[in-house]
Scaffold this motif. Structure first.
Motif, PDB file in Angstrom:
ATOM      1  N   ASN A   1       0.959  -1.204  -0.100  1.00  0.00           N
ATOM      2  CA  ASN A   1      -0.094  -0.122  -0.024  1.00  0.00           C
ATOM      3  C   ASN A   1       0.798   1.095  -0.056  1.00  0.00           C
ATOM      4  OD1 ASN A   1       0.990   0.287   2.738  1.00  0.00           O
ATOM      5  ND2 ASN A   1      -1.069  -0.340   3.468  1.00  0.00           N
ATOM      6  N   LEU A   2       1.941   1.286  -0.144  1.00  0.00           N
ATOM      7  CA  LEU A   2       2.981   2.179  -0.284  1.00  0.00           C
ATOM      8  C   LEU A   2       2.565   3.467  -1.383  1.00  0.00           C
ATOM      9  CD1 LEU A   2       5.479   3.933   0.592  1.00  0.00           C
ATOM     10  CD2 LEU A   2       6.912   2.694  -0.807  1.00  0.00           C
ATOM     11  N   ARG A   3       2.096   2.950  -2.681  1.00  0.00           N
ATOM     12  CA  ARG A   3       1.739   3.950  -3.642  1.00  0.00           C
ATOM     13  C   ARG A   3       0.520   4.604  -3.164  1.00  0.00           C
ATOM     14  NH1 ARG A   3      -1.179   3.455  -8.614  1.00  0.00           N
ATOM     15  NH2 ARG A   3      -0.266   4.930 -10.004  1.00  0.00           N
ATOM     16  N   HIS A   4      -0.398   3.857  -2.590  1.00  0.00           N
ATOM     17  CA  HIS A   4      -1.698   4.547  -2.219  1.00  0.00           C
ATOM     18  C   HIS A   4      -1.195   5.463  -0.953  1.00  0.00           C
ATOM     19  CE1 HIS A   4      -5.698   4.839  -0.903  1.00  0.00           C
ATOM     20  NE2 HIS A   4      -5.292   4.397   0.490  1.00  0.00           N
ATOM     21  N   ARG A   5      -0.631   5.298  -0.205  1.00  0.00           N
ATOM     22  CA  ARG A   5      -0.229   5.954   0.878  1.00  0.00           C
ATOM     23  C   ARG A   5       0.492   7.446   0.285  1.00  0.00           C
ATOM     24  NH1 ARG A   5       3.552   3.728   4.709  1.00  0.00           N
ATOM     25  NH2 ARG A   5       3.761   1.935   3.413  1.00  0.00           N
ATOM     26  N   MET A   6       1.580   7.257  -0.422  1.00  0.00           N
ATOM     27  CA  MET A   6       2.145   8.385  -0.849  1.00  0.00           C
ATOM     28  C   MET A   6       1.074   9.214  -1.794  1.00  0.00           C
ATOM     29  SD  MET A   6       5.564   6.555  -2.159  1.00  0.00           S
ATOM     30  CE  MET A   6       6.162   8.041  -3.347  1.00  0.00           C
ATOM     31  N   LEU A   7       0.174   8.546  -2.445  1.00  0.00           N
ATOM     32  CA  LEU A   7      -0.931   9.461  -3.332  1.00  0.00           C
ATOM     33  C   LEU A   7      -1.776  10.310  -1.912  1.00  0.00           C
ATOM     34  CD1 LEU A   7      -2.408  10.431  -5.712  1.00  0.00           C
ATOM     35  CD2 LEU A   7      -3.592   8.269  -5.774  1.00  0.00           C
ATOM     36  N   ALA A   8      -2.238   9.359  -1.151  1.00  0.00           N
ATOM     37  CA  ALA A   8      -3.092  10.052  -0.195  1.00  0.00           C
ATOM     38  C   ALA A   8      -2.409  11.199   0.530  1.00  0.00           C
ATOM     39  CB  ALA A   8      -3.495   9.083   0.836  1.00  0.00           C
ATOM     40  N   ALA A   9      -1.069  11.056   0.761  1.00  0.00           N
ATOM     41  CA  ALA A   9      -0.064  12.108   1.463  1.00  0.00           C
ATOM     42  C   ALA A   9      -0.123  13.279   0.507  1.00  0.00           C
ATOM     43  CB  ALA A   9       1.169  11.477   1.866  1.00  0.00           C
ATOM     44  N   SER A  10       0.056  13.063  -0.780  1.00  0.00           N
ATOM     45  CA  SER A  10       0.190  14.139  -1.590  1.00  0.00           C
ATOM     46  C   SER A  10      -1.065  14.973  -1.582  1.00  0.00           C
ATOM     47  CB  SER A  10       0.640  13.976  -2.836  1.00  0.00           C
ATOM     48  OG  SER A  10      -0.121  12.939  -3.659  1.00  0.00           O
ATOM     49  N   ILE A  11      -2.179  14.254  -1.488  1.00  0.00           N
ATOM     50  CA  ILE A  11      -3.570  15.112  -1.759  1.00  0.00           C
ATOM     51  C   ILE A  11      -4.025  15.793  -0.132  1.00  0.00           C
ATOM     52  CG2 ILE A  11      -5.991  14.620  -1.760  1.00  0.00           C
ATOM     53  CD1 ILE A  11      -5.177  12.353  -3.793  1.00  0.00           C
TER      54      ILE A  11
END
Length: 141
Positions: free
Chosen positions: A32-42
């Motif tokens: 889920n790293l990619r999902h967490r990075m996207l959520a962080a950027s948003i």
């Protein structure tokens, strides 16, 4: 001052729970790293903009900060409470199963496709607190 600190606490909670392994509070699987990075950027810019808007203490910045708090609340409700009480989309169910199904929950799970975990209950409480303090700062303006 509280209306400046609360968004920063909200941001700190997000950073802590999204990047520091604390199972069962969170489930930081490598998948889920990619999902967490996207959520962080948003998500991460919102509390910074809200705190900055309150700190500027101009009418326009306070109104903008309050509007951003409303967007945060809408996002939280749409992501967690609507799927909990209503119908979750296939994408929401997939994300839930992958990232949150093994995390700590204190609200009833039976009969729900998506259940708000403790991590996101705290986000919801902090979101409400952030809105309330920002609104109070705006009205005191």
């Amino acid at each position: 001052m509280i209306a400046i600190v609360v968004p920063l606490v909200w941001l700190g909670w997000l950073i802590l729970t999204e990047w520091v392994p604390m199972y069962p509070l969170n489930d930081l699987a490598p998948g889920n790293l990619r999902h967490r990075m996207l959520a962080a950027s948003i998500n991460y810019p919102f509390p910074l903009l809200i705190a900055g808007g309150v700190a500027l203490h101009q009418t326009w910045s306070l109104i903008a900060a309050t509007a951003l708090c409303v967007l945060v609340l809408i996002g939280h409700v749409q992501s967690w409470w609507v799927p909990y009480f209503g119908t979750a989309t296939p994408e929401q169910r997939e994300t839930y199963v992958r990232d949150y199904s093994r995390t700590l929950k204190i609200i009833p799970t039976e009969g729900h496709d998506v259940v708000i975990d403790v991590q996101h209950l705290v986000v919801g409480v902090l979101s409400l607190l952030m809105f309330g303090t920002t609104l109070a700062a705006t009205l005191a303006g």
